[in-house]
Scaffold this motif. Sequence first.
Motif, mmCIF file in Angstrom:
data_model
loop_
_atom_site.group_PDB
_atom_site.id
_atom_site.type_symbol
_atom_site.label_atom_id
_atom_site.label_comp_id
_atom_site.label_asym_id
_atom_site.label_seq_id
_atom_site.Cartn_x
_atom_site.Cartn_y
_atom_site.Cartn_z
ATOM 1 N N HIS A 1 0.842 -1.187 0.000
ATOM 2 C CA HIS A 1 0.000 0.000 0.000
ATOM 3 C C HIS A 1 0.890 1.255 0.000
ATOM 4 N N PRO A 2 0.477 2.324 -0.678
ATOM 5 C CA PRO A 2 1.305 3.537 -0.735
ATOM 6 C C PRO A 2 1.705 4.078 0.635
ATOM 7 N N ALA B 1 10.003 4.352 3.105
ATOM 8 C CA ALA B 1 10.877 5.390 2.559
ATOM 9 C C ALA B 1 11.304 6.374 3.639
ATOM 10 N N GLY B 2 10.408 6.612 4.591
ATOM 11 C CA GLY B 2 10.699 7.572 5.649
ATOM 12 C C GLY B 2 11.812 7.153 6.579
ATOM 13 N N PHE C 1 4.039 -2.748 9.906
ATOM 14 C CA PHE C 1 2.854 -3.033 10.723
ATOM 15 C C PHE C 1 2.403 -1.807 11.512
ATOM 16 N N GLN C 2 3.325 -0.931 11.870
ATOM 17 C CA GLN C 2 2.899 0.338 12.475
ATOM 18 C C GLN C 2 2.036 1.119 11.499
ATOM 19 N N ALA C 3 2.471 1.212 10.255
ATOM 20 C CA ALA C 3 1.711 1.959 9.252
ATOM 21 C C ALA C 3 0.336 1.336 9.025
ATOM 22 N N ALA D 1 -5.539 -3.273 -3.788
ATOM 23 C CA ALA D 1 -5.255 -2.508 -5.005
ATOM 24 C C ALA D 1 -6.221 -2.795 -6.146
ATOM 25 N N THR D 2 -7.244 -3.602 -5.907
ATOM 26 C CA THR D 2 -8.183 -3.932 -6.985
ATOM 27 C C THR D 2 -9.097 -2.740 -7.262
ATOM 28 N N PRO D 3 -9.046 -2.167 -8.459
ATOM 29 C CA PRO D 3 -9.948 -1.044 -8.759
ATOM 30 C C PRO D 3 -11.343 -1.544 -9.131
#
Length: 342
Positions: free
Chosen positions: A13-14, A21-22, A244-246, A325-327
Amino acid sequence: MYNFRNDYSEGCHPEVLAALAGVNSESVIGYGADDYCKTCADLIKDLCKAPQASVEFMVGGTQTNFVAIASFLRPWESVICAHTGHVNGHEAGAVEATGHKLMQAQVAGDGKLTPAHILPLVEGGRDEHVTKPRLVYISNATETGAVYTKTELTALSKCCRDNGLLLFLDGARLGCAMASAVNDLTLADIAALTDAFYIGGTKNGAMMGEALVILDPALQGNFFRMKKQHGAVLAKGWLLGVQFQALLRDGLYFKIAGHAVEMAQYLQGGLKNLGVPMMVDSPTNQIFPIVPDKLLPQLSKLCSYEIWSKADEDHTIIRFVTSFATPKESVEGLLAELKKMG
């Protein structure tokens, strides 16, 4: 081509990617001994209302299953599972390779175990010349997308405790089970009714990772050593804690699981409206249409999917799986194409 093959085809997930990245430039202590893993473990214990629990971060579901079972059992002890259970049908003998026999119960199409399945195997294990059943393995959701209710899990828990059995819940798809409309369990309920379970990340928005929650203090000792011995300790362990925090800090985990379930139910309903029968009526993110064999070549040009099994001489059961992610456009597009095909 539309993707309905599985729920781990996309990276993550973004928001999870942003969290990774952070911390990318940080220098962090390894092997899960970092503050990210500790903070996340405390968060999970709070969500489970289980301060006595130990949280162990693992990389994947098969790894989590066989390492946990190997750690929890003595050499002569065995596992009771559904014949359709993931440990039996999809893990290449990983549990057996650690020296523990799988005692298979023949279950219905929903894949659920009940006390009626367990008790005969317990009775058969009283003979000292055979392995002794010691652990009951279930998954939620099951391999065919079914969800355990609180009443069902309570009955299983009582049966296990009355018969000296551990109850271990595979939560690879726990997010979608809990996001299902038929679910009435909370994380705290699961923690109270099992001896160990895990929160699956690989199939619900993480790049990789499972969070194993060991509730019984008697099972917690030396677990790190068992992980290390079986190659299950990630040197860059903080990457699991960060993910898992995110996912869990603000409820993202359940939000994106809800999206996956919503898309699957939309697809299942649309297929039924087109006259396509189902192997089972799944309430989660896996659905199992029964399609004519002659349709498969055309279907393979439209979308990716898994062959599940033969239904009869002329029909095949396939599996469609949706993800975070399924649109919606993919579901609508597939249904529109199938409608054209008649």
